[in-house]
Design an enzyme around this catalytic site. Structure first.
Site, mmCIF file in Angstrom:
data_model
loop_
_atom_site.group_PDB
_atom_site.id
_atom_site.type_symbol
_atom_site.label_atom_id
_atom_site.label_comp_id
_atom_site.label_asym_id
_atom_site.label_seq_id
_atom_site.Cartn_x
_atom_site.Cartn_y
_atom_site.Cartn_z
ATOM 1 N N ARG A 116 35.385 -8.963 -12.872
ATOM 2 C CA ARG A 116 35.555 -9.081 -11.417
ATOM 3 C C ARG A 116 34.220 -8.983 -10.681
ATOM 4 O O ARG A 116 34.039 -9.578 -9.620
ATOM 5 C CB ARG A 116 36.525 -8.017 -10.902
ATOM 6 N N HIS A 130 27.613 -3.091 -11.858
ATOM 7 C CA HIS A 130 28.432 -3.815 -10.880
ATOM 8 C C HIS A 130 27.703 -4.960 -10.187
ATOM 9 O O HIS A 130 28.335 -5.930 -9.765
ATOM 10 C CB HIS A 130 28.936 -2.855 -9.796
ATOM 11 N N HIS A 155 0.825 -1.219 0.000
ATOM 12 C CA HIS A 155 0.000 0.000 0.000
ATOM 13 C C HIS A 155 0.854 1.263 0.000
ATOM 14 O O HIS A 155 0.420 2.302 -0.502
ATOM 15 C CB HIS A 155 -0.948 -0.007 1.208
HETATM 16 C C1 RB5 Z 1 4.051 0.174 5.450
HETATM 17 O O1 RB5 Z 1 3.474 1.166 6.228
HETATM 18 C C2 RB5 Z 1 5.556 0.282 5.483
HETATM 19 O O2 RB5 Z 1 6.057 -0.192 6.682
HETATM 20 C C3 RB5 Z 1 6.159 -0.473 4.318
HETATM 21 O O3 RB5 Z 1 5.614 0.003 3.133
HETATM 22 C C4 RB5 Z 1 7.655 -0.364 4.149
HETATM 23 O O4 RB5 Z 1 8.074 0.958 4.201
HETATM 24 C C5 RB5 Z 1 8.469 -1.250 4.980
HETATM 25 O O5 RB5 Z 1 9.701 -1.300 4.882
#
Ligand code: RB5
Length: 142
Positions: free
Chosen positions: A132, A98, A9
């Site tokens: 490398r 890289h 989200h």
């Molecule tokens: C969601 O609120 C948030 O924690 C998630 O999208 C993210 O940022 C987590 O690393």
């Protein structure tokens, strides 16, 4: 190219803009959601994109969560996955040159659509340098 995309989200809005941009640019998009701003868990979406890459259904992946951090950590747990959290043009380039990154990651709350487009374009056209760097990425696998 075929591109697999996924977001929670926190990345949903940026993901939708990116999906439209990729389609307009002539790419085929596997859109793994999420499809609304309802709260979801980012590892679920990392797994869907990872599967598309591992099964070679897509050439590259794009993952987005709020910060980009959680979904990077989740994706990088999986064999053969090199997910790079990109916050500037140089990182977009270096992650390919890289690190042979196969997933580009954004923080939807920190990266604008205009920035993401630039980073994606650079990521897609930049080749892995091998040599490398190949020895090094081979040593990442456990
Ligand atoms: C969601 O609120 C948030 O924690 C998630 O999208 C993210 O940022 C987590 O690393």
């Amino acid at each position: 190219m075929i591109i697999s995309v996924g977001a929670d989200h926190g990345g949903f809005e940026l993901k939708d803009s990116i999906v439209n941009y990729l389609k307009k640019s002539g790419h085929e998009v596997l859109d793994n959601g999420t499809f609304s701003s309802d709260s979801v868990d980012y590892p679920d979406f990392a797994k869907l994109v990872v599967k598309d890459i591992q099964q070679e259904k897509a050439r590259f992946g794009i993952l987005i969560c709020g910060s980009g951090i959680g979904i990077s950590i989740a994706a990088n747990r999986h064999p053969g996955i090199r997910a790079a959290l990109v916050t500037n043009k140089e990182f977009a380039k270096l992650s390919r040159q890289h690190n042979n990154a196969n997933i580009i990651v954004f923080g939807g709350r920190f990266t604008s659509f205009e920035e993401a487009k630039e980073y994606i374009d650079i990521f897609f056209i930049t080749a892995f340098e091998g040599g490398r760097h190949l020895n090094r990425i081979n040593k990442i696998e456990v």
